[in-house]
Write an enzyme that holds these catalytic residues in place. Structure first.
Site, mmCIF file in Angstrom:
data_model
loop_
_atom_site.group_PDB
_atom_site.id
_atom_site.type_symbol
_atom_site.label_atom_id
_atom_site.label_comp_id
_atom_site.label_asym_id
_atom_site.label_seq_id
_atom_site.Cartn_x
_atom_site.Cartn_y
_atom_site.Cartn_z
ATOM 1 N N SER A 16 0.850 -1.193 0.000
ATOM 2 C CA SER A 16 0.000 0.000 0.000
ATOM 3 C C SER A 16 0.883 1.238 0.000
ATOM 4 C CB SER A 16 -0.936 0.025 1.213
ATOM 5 O OG SER A 16 -1.928 1.019 1.035
HETATM 6 C C1 SAM Z 1 -1.978 3.060 -4.052
HETATM 7 S S1 SAM Z 1 -2.789 2.353 -2.725
HETATM 8 C C2 SAM Z 1 -4.202 3.380 -2.502
HETATM 9 C C3 SAM Z 1 -3.907 4.770 -2.044
HETATM 10 C C4 SAM Z 1 -5.074 5.421 -1.357
HETATM 11 N N1 SAM Z 1 -6.133 5.770 -2.272
HETATM 12 C C5 SAM Z 1 -4.645 6.589 -0.520
HETATM 13 O O1 SAM Z 1 -5.181 7.686 -0.663
HETATM 14 O O2 SAM Z 1 -3.793 6.385 0.340
HETATM 15 C C6 SAM Z 1 -3.540 0.911 -3.430
HETATM 16 C C7 SAM Z 1 -4.453 0.204 -2.486
HETATM 17 O O3 SAM Z 1 -5.206 -0.757 -3.211
HETATM 18 C C8 SAM Z 1 -5.505 -1.774 -2.292
HETATM 19 N N2 SAM Z 1 -5.978 -2.957 -2.986
HETATM 20 C C9 SAM Z 1 -5.262 -3.938 -3.595
HETATM 21 N N3 SAM Z 1 -6.068 -4.906 -4.033
HETATM 22 C C10 SAM Z 1 -7.339 -4.533 -3.693
HETATM 23 C C11 SAM Z 1 -8.601 -5.121 -3.886
HETATM 24 N N4 SAM Z 1 -8.746 -6.314 -4.485
HETATM 25 N N5 SAM Z 1 -9.688 -4.477 -3.420
HETATM 26 C C12 SAM Z 1 -9.578 -3.288 -2.791
HETATM 27 N N6 SAM Z 1 -8.386 -2.676 -2.589
HETATM 28 C C13 SAM Z 1 -7.283 -3.294 -3.028
HETATM 29 C C14 SAM Z 1 -4.198 -1.985 -1.550
HETATM 30 O O4 SAM Z 1 -4.393 -2.680 -0.340
HETATM 31 C C15 SAM Z 1 -3.725 -0.559 -1.398
HETATM 32 O O5 SAM Z 1 -4.085 -0.046 -0.147
#
Ligand code: SAM
Length: 391
Positions: free
Chosen positions: A91
């Protein structure tokens, strides 16, 4: 930690100025949200990779933490350990300039109900809630600990959007329809569930990446029978969607480049050096190719850039070039490098069009058709079928 006596407001204003100077931040509403939501509350620690590959933690007590948090940069905020003991990123707090670029592209108005896929730190959900109010903002993440932490931080600031632990590929049906869906993790295919949960005329913005680097942000409008729209002009990359709240499996590259059929190439080995051709090549490749490196036996160095496909095919491209050409080795039913070269030639013949000339149409049967300039273009590429969830 107090959020009222620190100089964070000056930092937040400077961040907004930087994003304005870049030409990205245009609307006063998003400027107000950026200045009102303290990013440092959402990023109490972040990790930076060192030259030896290890990750260094910077936290609230570390010198320079606050300055770094308010720079226009992405920050890795969660790591997981794989079965073989490798630490991988799971993340991050997206680069604020990219977040604002996406929010601006979504043309959000004050009445809109928005679903975010990928809560992460909660910062973007905070910006959305600050702008739209708690009732209109929904955000899901696959990781329960991230959602819990995001909820606590948001509550600390008096923000209460609806957060849920869920697989974002399924959307959040119980709260549909939405006016906008924004995904902050990349997807190999746009889930049709998102189309079903966005109202007609609504918009979906997601990083459509069939495999590593092979794709970009695409802004799709909901029509009665399809999602359709264009790629954003500038490239961006998000971490890939995952199916479980655990570290992804270790990548194993079991191949011997010397065994492959030999040829040479003038093209560069890395997918990020030829982004659009790599995306176009996906029409003839198995979905979700893996990319990595392989060293010469007994050395730690990278001798080959390696692509592997789910059908057992692989190709290896030498990191060293001689007289502008590199060795290529390929084996298996799909000639990965040959397909990439064909796509690259085609793209050159089309005059090297940029992202702004490409669009996509997605239909309920999962078909993803890429097109040049308009949906009925003679130049189109149908992507091979991919699961809308992770590999
Ligand atoms: C780049 S980060 C998001 C950043 C966030 N929007 C912020 O403002 O901090 C990507 C996120 O997507 C989540 N993610 C990965 N696979 C996922 C899934 N199948 N469903 C929902 N979230 C998911 C990860 O856990 C991670 O927290």
């Amino acid at each position: 930690m107090t959020v009222t006596t620190t100089p964070w407001r000056l930092h937040a204003q400077q961040l907004a100025d930087d994003i304005t100077t870049d030409g990205v931040l245009r609307s006063p509403q998003w400027r107000a949200a950026l200045e009102a939501v303290p990013r440092h509350v959402f990023v109490p620690r972040f990790y930076t990779q060192q030259p030896d590959g290890r990750w260094r933690e910077t936290c609230t007590e570390s010198p320079g933490w606050l300055d770094e948090v308010y720079r226009n940069q992405p920050l890795i905020t969660a790591l997981a350990t794989t079965a073989r003991g490798n630490q991988v990123t799971v993340s991050s707090s997206t680069k604020p300039g990219l977040m604002i670029r996406m929010l601006e592209a979504l043309d959000i108005d004050d009445s809109h109900r928005v679903l975010e896929i990928g809560t992460g730190t909660g910062y973007n959900a905070g910006l959305l809630s600050q702008r739209l109010g708690d009732e209109q903002v929904y955000s899901v993440d696959i990781a329960a600990d991230l959602v819990d932490a995001a909820r606590t931080r948001l509550h600390e600031l008096g923000l209460r959007p609806t957060l849920a632990v869920a697989h974002g590929g399924d959307g959040l049906a119980g709260h549909a329809p939405f006016d906008r869906i924004i995904a902050t993790c990349s997807v190999p295919a746009i889930p049709w569930a998102w189309a079903e949960q966005v109202r007609e005329g609504g918009l979906v913005l997601a990083d459509l990446k069939r495999s590593v680097h092979a794709g970009n942000l695409v802004l799709l409008a909901r029509h009665a029978d399809r999602l359709e729209g264009r790629f954003l002009p500038r490239w961006a990359g998000f971490m890939a969607i995952r199916d479980t709240d655990t570290a992804p499996p270790d990548q194993r590259i079991n191949l011997t480049p010397e065994d492959g059929d030999q040829s040479t190439t003038a093209l560069p080995p890395h997918p990020w050096e030829s982004l659009i051709p790599w995306m176009l090549a996906q029409a003839h490749l198995p979905p979700q190719l893996k990319f990595g490196y392989r060293g010469a036996a007994g050395t730690g160095g990278h001798q080959w850039a390696v692509f592997t496909a789910s059908d057992g095919s692989w190709c290896a491209v030498s990191m060293e070039s001689h007289d502008g050409r590199r060795d290529v080795r390929q084996l298996g039913p799909t000639r990965i490098w040959d397909e990439f070269e064909k796509a690259h030639h085609h793209w050159l013949a089309l005059g090297q069009p940029g992202w702004e000339r490409f669009g996509a149409t997605v239909t309920a049967d999962g078909t993803h058709r890429l097109w040049l300039d308009q949906p009925n273009s003679a130049h189109c590429w149908t992507l091979t079928t991919a699961s809308t969830h992770a590999a």
